[in-house]
Design a protein around this motif. Structure first.
Motif, PDB file in Angstrom:
ATOM      1  N   GLY A 277       0.828  -1.190   0.000  1.00  0.00           N
ATOM      2  CA  GLY A 277       0.000   0.000   0.000  1.00  0.00           C
ATOM      3  C   GLY A 277       0.869   1.249   0.000  1.00  0.00           C
ATOM      4  O   GLY A 277       2.017   1.232  -0.445  1.00  0.00           O
ATOM      5  N   THR A 278       0.336   2.327   0.524  1.00  0.00           N
ATOM      6  CA  THR A 278       1.086   3.589   0.579  1.00  0.00           C
ATOM      7  C   THR A 278       1.507   3.946   2.000  1.00  0.00           C
ATOM      8  O   THR A 278       2.111   4.999   2.218  1.00  0.00           O
ATOM      9  CB  THR A 278       0.235   4.733   0.015  1.00  0.00           C
ATOM     10  N   GLU A 279       1.215   3.087   2.937  1.00  0.00           N
ATOM     11  CA  GLU A 279       1.503   3.381   4.332  1.00  0.00           C
ATOM     12  C   GLU A 279       3.001   3.559   4.559  1.00  0.00           C
ATOM     13  O   GLU A 279       3.809   2.729   4.169  1.00  0.00           O
ATOM     14  CB  GLU A 279       0.976   2.258   5.227  1.00  0.00           C
ATOM     15  N   GLY A 280       3.361   4.646   5.198  1.00  0.00           N
ATOM     16  CA  GLY A 280       4.751   4.902   5.552  1.00  0.00           C
ATOM     17  C   GLY A 280       5.532   5.688   4.517  1.00  0.00           C
ATOM     18  O   GLY A 280       6.720   5.931   4.713  1.00  0.00           O
ATOM     19  N   TRP A 281       4.865   6.138   3.454  1.00  0.00           N
ATOM     20  CA  TRP A 281       5.588   6.856   2.408  1.00  0.00           C
ATOM     21  C   TRP A 281       6.205   8.154   2.914  1.00  0.00           C
ATOM     22  O   TRP A 281       7.209   8.628   2.384  1.00  0.00           O
ATOM     23  CB  TRP A 281       4.661   7.164   1.227  1.00  0.00           C
ATOM     24  N   ASP A 282       5.609   8.738   3.955  1.00  0.00           N
ATOM     25  CA  ASP A 282       6.084  10.016   4.463  1.00  0.00           C
ATOM     26  C   ASP A 282       7.095   9.875   5.592  1.00  0.00           C
ATOM     27  O   ASP A 282       7.529  10.870   6.173  1.00  0.00           O
ATOM     28  CB  ASP A 282       4.909  10.864   4.941  1.00  0.00           C
ATOM     29  N   MET A 283       7.490   8.655   5.927  1.00  0.00           N
ATOM     30  CA  MET A 283       8.550   8.476   6.924  1.00  0.00           C
ATOM     31  C   MET A 283       9.874   8.975   6.361  1.00  0.00           C
ATOM     32  O   MET A 283      10.178   8.749   5.187  1.00  0.00           O
ATOM     33  CB  MET A 283       8.699   6.998   7.299  1.00  0.00           C
ATOM     34  N   PRO A 284      10.711   9.607   7.169  1.00  0.00           N
ATOM     35  CA  PRO A 284      12.039   9.995   6.690  1.00  0.00           C
ATOM     36  C   PRO A 284      12.904   8.751   6.498  1.00  0.00           C
ATOM     37  O   PRO A 284      12.720   7.740   7.186  1.00  0.00           O
ATOM     38  CB  PRO A 284      12.581  10.883   7.814  1.00  0.00           C
ATOM     39  N   ILE A 285      13.846   8.818   5.587  1.00  0.00           N
ATOM     40  CA  ILE A 285      14.687   7.642   5.329  1.00  0.00           C
ATOM     41  C   ILE A 285      15.600   7.342   6.507  1.00  0.00           C
ATOM     42  O   ILE A 285      16.190   6.253   6.567  1.00  0.00           O
ATOM     43  CB  ILE A 285      15.522   7.810   4.048  1.00  0.00           C
ATOM     44  N   GLN A 286      15.693   8.261   7.457  1.00  0.00           N
ATOM     45  CA  GLN A 286      16.479   7.992   8.665  1.00  0.00           C
ATOM     46  C   GLN A 286      15.887   6.837   9.474  1.00  0.00           C
ATOM     47  O   GLN A 286      16.582   6.247  10.294  1.00  0.00           O
ATOM     48  CB  GLN A 286      16.543   9.257   9.537  1.00  0.00           C
ATOM     49  N   MET A 287      14.617   6.509   9.241  1.00  0.00           N
ATOM     50  CA  MET A 287      14.019   5.365   9.927  1.00  0.00           C
ATOM     51  C   MET A 287      14.618   4.052   9.437  1.00  0.00           C
ATOM     52  O   MET A 287      14.523   3.028  10.108  1.00  0.00           O
ATOM     53  CB  MET A 287      12.501   5.364   9.718  1.00  0.00           C
ATOM     54  N   VAL A 288      15.242   4.074   8.266  1.00  0.00           N
ATOM     55  CA  VAL A 288      15.958   2.903   7.762  1.00  0.00           C
ATOM     56  C   VAL A 288      17.407   2.937   8.222  1.00  0.00           C
ATOM     57  O   VAL A 288      17.963   1.938   8.674  1.00  0.00           O
ATOM     58  CB  VAL A 288      15.890   2.835   6.224  1.00  0.00           C
ATOM     59  N   LYS A 289      18.035   4.113   8.101  1.00  0.00           N
ATOM     60  CA  LYS A 289      19.435   4.273   8.512  1.00  0.00           C
ATOM     61  C   LYS A 289      19.553   5.592   9.253  1.00  0.00           C
ATOM     62  O   LYS A 289      19.488   6.658   8.654  1.00  0.00           O
ATOM     63  CB  LYS A 289      20.357   4.248   7.292  1.00  0.00           C
ATOM     64  N   MET A 290      19.754   5.514  10.571  1.00  0.00           N
ATOM     65  CA  MET A 290      19.706   6.695  11.422  1.00  0.00           C
ATOM     66  C   MET A 290      20.747   7.744  11.068  1.00  0.00           C
ATOM     67  O   MET A 290      20.530   8.939  11.273  1.00  0.00           O
ATOM     68  CB  MET A 290      19.853   6.301  12.892  1.00  0.00           C
ATOM     69  N   ILE A 291      21.902   7.340  10.550  1.00  0.00           N
ATOM     70  CA  ILE A 291      22.941   8.323  10.265  1.00  0.00           C
ATOM     71  C   ILE A 291      22.875   8.840   8.831  1.00  0.00           C
ATOM     72  O   ILE A 291      23.789   9.530   8.376  1.00  0.00           O
ATOM     73  CB  ILE A 291      24.344   7.746  10.546  1.00  0.00           C
ATOM     74  N   ALA A 292      21.802   8.516   8.114  1.00  0.00           N
ATOM     75  CA  ALA A 292      21.604   9.122   6.789  1.00  0.00           C
ATOM     76  C   ALA A 292      21.382  10.612   6.965  1.00  0.00           C
ATOM     77  O   ALA A 292      20.749  11.054   7.924  1.00  0.00           O
ATOM     78  CB  ALA A 292      20.418   8.481   6.084  1.00  0.00           C
ATOM     79  N   ILE A 293      21.884  11.410   6.023  1.00  0.00           N
ATOM     80  CA  ILE A 293      21.792  12.872   6.158  1.00  0.00           C
ATOM     81  C   ILE A 293      20.780  13.479   5.194  1.00  0.00           C
ATOM     82  O   ILE A 293      20.479  14.677   5.299  1.00  0.00           O
ATOM     83  CB  ILE A 293      23.163  13.532   5.931  1.00  0.00           C
ATOM     84  N   ALA A 294      20.261  12.694   4.260  1.00  0.00           N
ATOM     85  CA  ALA A 294      19.373  13.241   3.229  1.00  0.00           C
ATOM     86  C   ALA A 294      18.028  13.652   3.824  1.00  0.00           C
ATOM     87  O   ALA A 294      17.381  12.854   4.503  1.00  0.00           O
ATOM     88  CB  ALA A 294      19.157  12.214   2.128  1.00  0.00           C
ATOM     89  N   PRO A 295      17.565  14.869   3.569  1.00  0.00           N
ATOM     90  CA  PRO A 295      16.239  15.293   4.038  1.00  0.00           C
ATOM     91  C   PRO A 295      15.151  14.777   3.105  1.00  0.00           C
ATOM     92  O   PRO A 295      14.440  15.544   2.454  1.00  0.00           O
ATOM     93  CB  PRO A 295      16.348  16.826   4.009  1.00  0.00           C
ATOM     94  N   MET A 296      15.001  13.475   3.023  1.00  0.00           N
ATOM     95  CA  MET A 296      14.048  12.830   2.118  1.00  0.00           C
ATOM     96  C   MET A 296      13.125  11.915   2.893  1.00  0.00           C
ATOM     97  O   MET A 296      13.514  11.323   3.912  1.00  0.00           O
ATOM     98  CB  MET A 296      14.770  11.965   1.077  1.00  0.00           C
ATOM     99  N   ASN A 297      11.893  11.766   2.391  1.00  0.00           N
ATOM    100  CA  ASN A 297      11.042  10.708   2.916  1.00  0.00           C
ATOM    101  C   ASN A 297      11.147   9.489   2.004  1.00  0.00           C
ATOM    102  O   ASN A 297      11.861   9.514   0.990  1.00  0.00           O
ATOM    103  CB  ASN A 297       9.585  11.173   3.072  1.00  0.00           C
ATOM    104  N   MET A 298      10.453   8.415   2.347  1.00  0.00           N
ATOM    105  CA  MET A 298      10.592   7.155   1.619  1.00  0.00           C
ATOM    106  C   MET A 298      10.177   7.295   0.152  1.00  0.00           C
ATOM    107  O   MET A 298      10.840   6.765  -0.750  1.00  0.00           O
ATOM    108  CB  MET A 298       9.745   6.071   2.288  1.00  0.00           C
ATOM    109  N   LEU A 299       9.085   8.013  -0.100  1.00  0.00           N
ATOM    110  CA  LEU A 299       8.610   8.166  -1.470  1.00  0.00           C
ATOM    111  C   LEU A 299       9.605   8.962  -2.311  1.00  0.00           C
ATOM    112  O   LEU A 299       9.889   8.602  -3.454  1.00  0.00           O
ATOM    113  CB  LEU A 299       7.246   8.861  -1.477  1.00  0.00           C
ATOM    114  N   GLN A 300      10.148  10.028  -1.752  1.00  0.00           N
ATOM    115  CA  GLN A 300      11.127  10.837  -2.482  1.00  0.00           C
ATOM    116  C   GLN A 300      12.374  10.012  -2.802  1.00  0.00           C
ATOM    117  O   GLN A 300      12.923  10.112  -3.904  1.00  0.00           O
ATOM    118  CB  GLN A 300      11.497  12.063  -1.653  1.00  0.00           C
ATOM    119  N   ALA A 301      12.807   9.191  -1.850  1.00  0.00           N
ATOM    120  CA  ALA A 301      13.982   8.356  -2.086  1.00  0.00           C
ATOM    121  C   ALA A 301      13.699   7.311  -3.164  1.00  0.00           C
ATOM    122  O   ALA A 301      14.570   7.013  -3.998  1.00  0.00           O
ATOM    123  CB  ALA A 301      14.401   7.664  -0.788  1.00  0.00           C
TER     124      ALA A 301
END
Length: 415
Positions: A277-301
């Protein structure tokens, strides 16, 4: 346009083209998406932990349901998750003592808890709480002292800074990367994370390595195949001339690349929507890797990674067509095309860092997953975060290959 249509139809009439497209779809969409979602990765654990059941759709819904109650990642919700997890582990130990075996329902609840992701956060943000005597015995969330899990976002910033220092990224480079990191918005929303982790870390980022094989097989004969079929003398007598024919062939190669990518992307996205589905598309990618620096959410990535793959595929198509135009033997063109992609991939981690960065610029050799990393290029006295450069350079290389491809084929046609 008529000449392009004829060349395009000619390419698609080949059995090799149809077989390549079918195999590519079966691998990327059938195996890489459907079976991964329904069975291989997200199916529930079988009795005696002997594999996965064919029930991924239902199990994914259970995973999503488990994470919904936390909503936002804070000190309090992280502590609540750890307490819930400890209760599950305690229940598992009780089952072993009373029943003599692991209750599969408890095993399923633990598997649905996003435990791998959260334990990754704990190791990154609270390394001093990890016990060496527990390594390989149990996960960190089973023994960590819950009340010590505080200052989550301050610890994340410290972890990013520490990572940059350990990586030797100091001074102006560090300041540049921290400026990017400052744009990351807090607090983070919290939904089921492992599905997005697989999409961004494997499914989309791995498409390029697969496409390279089938693009090489199909496009390596686009020019060189004329010599194999003994049609070159006939081509010299046609009214269109070699320039128009070369342009039509290049347009055909580009069109085929776009068509193959579109079929794969559509199939992959449709299955993603069906299962996740679309659930979680707006989570920041830091939820996958905490030290990621990109200001992106999952959909943008994900959009970035698809764009990266598409532009890389177009760049690689340009390289394959160059080899095809310069060679009278389509087998030789195929081997050179495969070497251009898989050679750098094979030695990527065995060369100095500066060579790794050069390899990353080659079409389909780098990875869209660089959005999770802090790699940079130093050009003209300025630092450039690698995703900004990697998305355009492969396509530019392919475009630059088209001009010598036309000239090289013309020279051989005249011989």
């Amino acid at each position: 346009m008529e000449l392009f249509k004829l060349e395009h139809k000619k390419l698609w009439r080949k059995n090799s083209t149809r077989i390549c497209v079918l195999l590519c779809l079966l691998y990327c969409v059938g195996l890489g998406s459907f079976l991964v979602y329904q069975w291989m990765t997200y199916g529930s654990i079988k009795e005696k932990l002997s594999g996965h059941n064919f029930d991924g759709y239902e199990n994914i819904r259970n995973c999503q349901e488990y994470s919904r109650k936390y909503a936002v990642l804070t000190d309090e919700t992280l502590q609540e998750w750890v307490r819930d997890f400890k209760d599950l582990y305690a229940q598992l130990d009780e089952d072993r003592k009373t029943l003599g075996f692991e209750n599969i329902e408890t095993v399923h609840k633990i598997g649905n808890s996003d435990m791998h992701t959260v334990n990754g956060w704990l190791r990154t943000l609270y390394p001093e709480l990890e016990r060496s005597d527990m390594l390989g015995i149990t996960v960190m969330s089973d023994y960590v002292e819950t009340e010590k899990l505080t200052g989550l976002y301050e610890r994340r910033k410290k972890a990013v800074d520490t990572f940059l220092t350990v990586s030797g990224q100091t001074g102006a480079e560090r300041d540049y990367l921290l400026q990017i990191n400052e744009k990351v918005q807090e607090p983070f929303s919290w939904k089921w994370t492992e599905g997005w982790s697989n999409i961004l870390g494997n499914t989309v980022s791995g498409l390029g390595a697969v496409m390279a094989l089938f693009l090489a097989v199909t496009l390596s004969a686009l020019f060189a195949g004329e010599w194999h079929d003994n049609t070159s003398p006939l081509l010299l007598t046609t009214k269109n001339g070699w320039r128009r024919l070369a342009a039509a062939k290049i347009q055909t190669g580009i069109a085929f690349t776009l068509e193959l990518f579109t079929m794969i992307a559509v199939g992959t996205v449709v299955l993603q929507l069906v299962f996740l589905g679309t659930e979680g598309w707006d989570m920041p990618i830091q939820m996958v890797k905490m030290i990621a620096i990109a200001p992106m959410n999952m959909l943008q990535a994900e959009i970035y990674e698809f764009a990266f793959t598409l532009l890389g595929a177009l760049g690689y198509a340009g390289i394959v067509m160059l080899f095809s135009a310069l060679s009278k033997n389509h087998v030789l063109a195929l081997l050179m095309s495969l070497a251009a992609a898989y050679g750098p991939m094979a030695i990527h981690n065995r060369v100095p860092v500066f060579m790794e960065k050069i390899f990353d610029l080659l079409p389909l050799v780098g990875s869209g997953a660089d959005v999770f990393r802090t790699n940079t290029f130093h050009l003209f006295g300025r630092y450039i975060w690698s995703p900004y450069l990697l998305i355009w350079a492969p396509c530019l290389i392919g475009v630059l290959c088209l001009f010598p491809a036309v000239r090289g084929w013309a020279r051989r046609m005249r011989v």
